[in-house]
Scaffold this motif. Structure first.
Motif, PDB file in Angstrom:
ATOM      1  N   LYS A  46       0.843  -1.212   0.000  1.00 34.85           N
ATOM      2  CA  LYS A  46       0.000   0.000   0.000  1.00 34.85           C
ATOM      3  C   LYS A  46       0.872   1.254   0.000  1.00 34.85           C
ATOM      4  N   LEU A  47       2.036   1.162   0.646  1.00 32.74           N
ATOM      5  CA  LEU A  47       2.956   2.301   0.696  1.00 32.74           C
ATOM      6  C   LEU A  47       3.812   2.364  -0.564  1.00 32.74           C
ATOM      7  N   GLN A  48       4.235   1.173  -1.060  1.00 28.56           N
ATOM      8  CA  GLN A  48       5.173   1.128  -2.191  1.00 28.56           C
ATOM      9  C   GLN A  48       4.717  -0.006  -3.126  1.00 28.56           C
ATOM     10  N   PRO A  49       3.930   0.337  -4.164  1.00 32.43           N
ATOM     11  CA  PRO A  49       3.261  -0.707  -4.960  1.00 32.43           C
ATOM     12  C   PRO A  49       4.206  -1.618  -5.741  1.00 32.43           C
ATOM     13  N   PHE A  50       5.470  -1.226  -5.901  1.00 34.10           N
ATOM     14  CA  PHE A  50       6.413  -2.084  -6.619  1.00 34.10           C
ATOM     15  C   PHE A  50       7.121  -3.067  -5.664  1.00 34.10           C
ATOM     16  N   GLY A  51       6.896  -2.888  -4.354  1.00 34.12           N
ATOM     17  CA  GLY A  51       7.509  -3.801  -3.384  1.00 34.12           C
ATOM     18  C   GLY A  51       9.013  -3.642  -3.257  1.00 34.12           C
ATOM     19  N   VAL A  52       9.508  -2.415  -3.429  1.00 32.89           N
ATOM     20  CA  VAL A  52      10.947  -2.183  -3.250  1.00 32.89           C
ATOM     21  C   VAL A  52      11.178  -1.101  -2.191  1.00 32.89           C
ATOM     22  N   LEU A  53      12.415  -1.018  -1.732  1.00 32.33           N
ATOM     23  CA  LEU A  53      12.815  -0.039  -0.717  1.00 32.33           C
ATOM     24  C   LEU A  53      13.468   1.154  -1.405  1.00 32.33           C
ATOM     25  N   PRO A  54      13.469   2.312  -0.770  1.00 25.69           N
ATOM     26  CA  PRO A  54      12.767   2.685   0.450  1.00 25.69           C
ATOM     27  C   PRO A  54      11.417   3.343   0.144  1.00 25.69           C
ATOM     28  N   VAL A  55      10.718   3.665   1.217  1.00 30.51           N
ATOM     29  CA  VAL A  55       9.568   4.568   1.136  1.00 30.51           C
ATOM     30  C   VAL A  55       9.615   5.381   2.422  1.00 30.51           C
ATOM     31  N   ILE A  56       9.137   6.615   2.370  1.00 30.21           N
ATOM     32  CA  ILE A  56       9.068   7.423   3.591  1.00 30.21           C
ATOM     33  C   ILE A  56       7.616   7.820   3.856  1.00 30.21           C
ATOM     34  N   GLN A  57       7.336   8.045   5.140  1.00 31.26           N
ATOM     35  CA  GLN A  57       6.038   8.561   5.567  1.00 31.26           C
ATOM     36  C   GLN A  57       6.319   9.784   6.408  1.00 31.26           C
ATOM     37  N   ASP A  58       5.748  10.909   6.021  1.00 35.48           N
ATOM     38  CA  ASP A  58       5.990  12.177   6.703  1.00 35.48           C
ATOM     39  C   ASP A  58       4.607  12.777   6.952  1.00 35.48           C
ATOM     40  N   GLY A  59       3.996  12.375   8.066  1.00 30.16           N
ATOM     41  CA  GLY A  59       2.584  12.734   8.273  1.00 30.16           C
ATOM     42  C   GLY A  59       1.760  11.989   7.234  1.00 30.16           C
ATOM     43  N   ASP A  60       0.966  12.731   6.461  1.00 35.60           N
ATOM     44  CA  ASP A  60       0.143  12.114   5.411  1.00 35.60           C
ATOM     45  C   ASP A  60       0.912  11.897   4.121  1.00 35.60           C
ATOM     46  N   TYR A  61       2.093  12.460   4.043  1.00 34.91           N
ATOM     47  CA  TYR A  61       2.824  12.457   2.769  1.00 34.91           C
ATOM     48  C   TYR A  61       3.678  11.200   2.659  1.00 34.91           C
ATOM     49  N   ILE A  62       3.443  10.437   1.597  1.00 40.35           N
ATOM     50  CA  ILE A  62       4.177   9.195   1.354  1.00 40.35           C
ATOM     51  C   ILE A  62       4.951   9.366   0.053  1.00 40.35           C
ATOM     52  N   LEU A  63       6.229   8.991   0.081  1.00 36.49           N
ATOM     53  CA  LEU A  63       7.048   9.158  -1.120  1.00 36.49           C
ATOM     54  C   LEU A  63       8.022   8.002  -1.231  1.00 36.49           C
ATOM     55  N   TYR A  64       8.234   7.498  -2.453  1.00 35.99           N
ATOM     56  CA  TYR A  64       9.232   6.453  -2.648  1.00 35.99           C
ATOM     57  C   TYR A  64      10.207   6.823  -3.757  1.00 35.99           C
ATOM     58  N   GLU A  65      11.171   5.927  -3.998  1.00 31.16           N
ATOM     59  CA  GLU A  65      12.324   6.146  -4.880  1.00 31.16           C
ATOM     60  C   GLU A  65      13.341   7.034  -4.147  1.00 31.16           C
ATOM     61  N   SER A  66      14.492   6.432  -3.803  1.00 27.23           N
ATOM     62  CA  SER A  66      15.466   7.126  -2.945  1.00 27.23           C
ATOM     63  C   SER A  66      15.889   8.495  -3.479  1.00 27.23           C
TER      64      SER A  66
END
Lengths: 210, 210
Positions: A46-66
């Motif tokens: 749900k956080l990272q649909p490709f199933g790879v690392l990393p992902v960050i959560q900053d309050g409501d803001y979710i972002l992936y790709e280092s």
């Protein structure tokens, strides 16, 4: 707000950690165990649909790709901590150029080398000697271009440390350490000087101690 | 100052051309013939030491890597032409995330597919059916994630057209055209709607006419 960073034990998330430390941003590291397949759990996907690392959560803001995460924090907190993007749009252009070179030219062969030398047996497949040899040759060609570049400027994008340099830290650390390829760096005078400088930054030493 | 863009006949430089047209920036296209090996000439290697396309010359300023060039012009002329970076740092973060997804997840398999289907015989090696099959499977998985994402937002980074969408144009054009894989797009309702929108932009139609 503390930034949650998923997967701190792995190389790509370490880029993000080094960036957050350089910027003086507080974070909480959330372990993700790839061997147990936690990156394939419905919650993680749900956080990272490709199933790879990393992902960050900053309050409501979710972002992936280092590299996207690093750009976001480097821009959002431009004047806090180390400036990692250059002082004007032309310098940022060069940071982006060398960050792309890292992502497109340096990362693919050093990733393949890492997988086949360090993780093949843990992942249950035989190390492929042909891929190892080809990857080493590709990395050497990229390092030759860096050698020329770094004979003219202190860092890749110019005379300032930037995201472009920082992004090389995790996998080059594998190269000079557990992969026993330190000679690929030390045999190149300017690359060697550059590596000493960037790998001795307090931010990177702190990441290695985590 | 007119921007010189090297290699306009090829896919990666077309990203840059579409971006410049969206921004209303004048350019001069400088042909580079890969078959003749012009990208390996000493003059070209002075501009782009890796010997790949594209590179731009803007007065004294030289920049390579298509996505770095696009970011540079999108930022430098933020308020001119189409805004391609989002209206705040959070939106730009998402543009960067999806641009990285394009570069890291979508581009490698679609590039391999293009090479093996369209260029293998011209480059003098046999098309590898295993690589073709694996590349199609990888592209399909990425497009499945896009389908889910585009069911919730008009474009990849949100309800605004951005560099993340634009960057998909050249290779997806090969996919639906000369590679005869139009069904990979049309079988996915939301991806299909998105592709129709982005590929019908006047900027892209102009690039195809060049």
């Amino acid at each position: 707000m503390v930034v949650k960073v998923y997967g701190p034990a792995y190389a790509c998330p370490k880029r993000v950690l080094a960036c957050l430390i350089e910027k003086g941003i507080q974070f909480e590291a959330v372990p993700v165990d790839l061997i147990k397949g936690e990156h394939r759990s419905p919650e993680y996907l749900k956080l990272q649909p490709f199933g790879v690392l990393p992902v960050i959560q900053d309050g409501d803001y979710i972002l992936y790709e280092s590299r996207a995460i690093m750009r976001y924090y480097a821009e959002k907190y431009k004047s806090q901590g180390t400036d990692l993007l250059g002082k004007n749009v032309e310098e940022r252009g060069l940071v982006e150029q060398w960050l792309e070179v890292e992502a497109q030219n340096y990362h693919p062969p050093i990733y393949d080398l890492t997988i086949h030398i360090l993780f093949a047996s843990a992942l249950g497949f035989p190390a492929d000697e042909k891929i190892i040899k080809e990857s080493e040759e590709k990395i050497a060609k990229v390092l030759d271009v860096y050698e020329e570049r770094l004979s003219k400027s202190k860092y890749l994008a110019g005379d300032f440390f930037s995201l472009a340099d920082l992004s090389h830290l995790p996998f080059t650390q594998y190269l000079v350490g557990p992969m026993n390829r330190e000679h690929m760096i030390s045999s190149r005078k300017h690359v060697s000087r550059w590596w000493n400088e960037i790998s001795n930054r307090p931010s990177w030493k702190k990441v290695l101690q985590l």
